[in-house]
Design a protein around this motif. Sequence first.
Motif, short mmCIF file in Angstrom:
data_model
loop_
_atom_site.label_atom_id
_atom_site.label_comp_id
_atom_site.label_asym_id
_atom_site.label_seq_id
_atom_site.Cartn_x
_atom_site.Cartn_y
_atom_site.Cartn_z
N GLN A 1 -2.35 3.23 -2.11
CA GLN A 1 -4.26 3.18 -1.51
C GLN A 1 -3.59 4.31 -1.77
O GLN A 1 -3.62 4.97 -1.21
CB GLN A 1 -4.33 2.80 -0.23
CG GLN A 1 -4.67 1.08 -0.25
CD GLN A 1 -5.26 0.52 1.17
OE1 GLN A 1 -4.35 1.18 2.20
NE2 GLN A 1 -6.10 0.18 0.88
N ASP A 2 -5.08 4.98 -2.42
CA ASP A 2 -5.05 6.79 -2.54
C ASP A 2 -6.23 7.12 -0.71
O ASP A 2 -6.11 6.11 0.17
CB ASP A 2 -6.05 6.38 -3.53
CG ASP A 2 -7.81 6.36 -2.94
OD1 ASP A 2 -8.21 5.79 -2.19
OD2 ASP A 2 -7.66 6.23 -4.41
N LYS A 3 -6.49 8.22 -1.26
CA LYS A 3 -6.69 9.13 0.38
C LYS A 3 -7.42 8.81 0.72
O LYS A 3 -8.31 8.36 2.16
CB LYS A 3 -6.29 10.19 -0.39
CG LYS A 3 -5.24 11.51 -0.55
CD LYS A 3 -5.76 12.68 -0.88
CE LYS A 3 -4.48 13.28 -0.96
NZ LYS A 3 -4.63 14.92 -1.17
N THR B 1 -2.56 -2.75 -9.13
CA THR B 1 -4.46 -3.35 -8.98
C THR B 1 -4.37 -3.67 -10.27
O THR B 1 -5.57 -4.60 -11.14
CB THR B 1 -4.71 -2.02 -9.08
OG1 THR B 1 -4.58 -1.59 -7.55
CG2 THR B 1 -6.11 -1.50 -8.56
N PRO C 1 4.39 3.14 -4.65
CA PRO C 1 3.77 4.40 -6.22
C PRO C 1 4.66 4.72 -6.76
O PRO C 1 5.89 4.74 -6.51
CB PRO C 1 3.13 5.53 -5.74
CG PRO C 1 3.88 6.00 -4.13
CD PRO C 1 3.99 4.79 -3.48
N TRP D 1 -7.51 1.04 -4.03
CA TRP D 1 -6.68 0.51 -4.52
C TRP D 1 -6.00 1.48 -5.66
O TRP D 1 -6.83 0.94 -6.67
CB TRP D 1 -6.35 -1.05 -4.85
CG TRP D 1 -6.27 -1.62 -3.53
CD1 TRP D 1 -7.40 -2.64 -3.23
CD2 TRP D 1 -4.60 -2.11 -2.54
NE1 TRP D 1 -7.01 -2.51 -1.21
CE2 TRP D 1 -5.67 -2.48 -1.04
CE3 TRP D 1 -4.15 -1.37 -2.45
CZ2 TRP D 1 -4.81 -2.69 -0.30
CZ3 TRP D 1 -3.24 -1.93 -1.72
CH2 TRP D 1 -3.87 -2.83 -0.39
N GLN D 2 -4.75 1.81 -6.10
CA GLN D 2 -4.38 1.96 -7.11
C GLN D 2 -3.05 2.02 -8.23
O GLN D 2 -2.16 0.99 -6.61
CB GLN D 2 -3.91 3.75 -7.08
CG GLN D 2 -5.18 4.34 -6.35
CD GLN D 2 -6.41 4.66 -7.77
OE1 GLN D 2 -5.63 4.36 -9.02
NE2 GLN D 2 -7.92 4.07 -7.58
N GLN E 1 0.89 -1.11 -0.23
CA GLN E 1 0.22 -0.13 -0.22
C GLN E 1 0.99 0.71 -0.29
O GLN E 1 -0.12 2.43 0.31
CB GLN E 1 -1.47 -0.17 1.27
CG GLN E 1 -0.82 0.02 2.36
CD GLN E 1 -1.23 0.05 4.08
OE1 GLN E 1 -1.24 -1.19 4.32
NE2 GLN E 1 -2.07 0.70 3.92
#
Length: 135
Positions: free
Chosen positions: A66-68, A77, A61, A72-73, A58
């Motif tokens: 994980q975004d705000k 993903t 990047p 999941w990004q 997590q």
Amino acid sequence: MLSKMMKIKNKFFTTLTGVTLLLIPSAVAQTSSVSNSESSRIIREAIATKRINWGLRQDSPPISFQDKIGGWQGFCTNLTDLLDKYLREKQFINNNINIVKYPISIQERFKKTRYPYQDSLHLAGECGSDSIRKN
């Protein structure tokens, strides 16, 4: 124009990476090559539990994060989405089974993915960036 080129480049890279990882199963889950009996064990567990547990880092990047709002990004993903599509198209799983994503750290990934399991959370695989260390 630049934004459109970045989207095309991202889609190409994601597709190329996804196809590569699907063709080389041991690259997806960082465990040794899976034998047929272990593969069917994972599918049997998925049928019994109605899910395939998958670990994602997590905090790495653009690979996996994980975004705000907790979504999941990243490339992992996209890869799990491709894996889900592949398993459904090849009829390894049906619509009652879902891939469930769990946060995982570099320190704990092996005890959650190696069979026999050493943790209560059993992961069929994991995806995220790796560190190269001497040990």
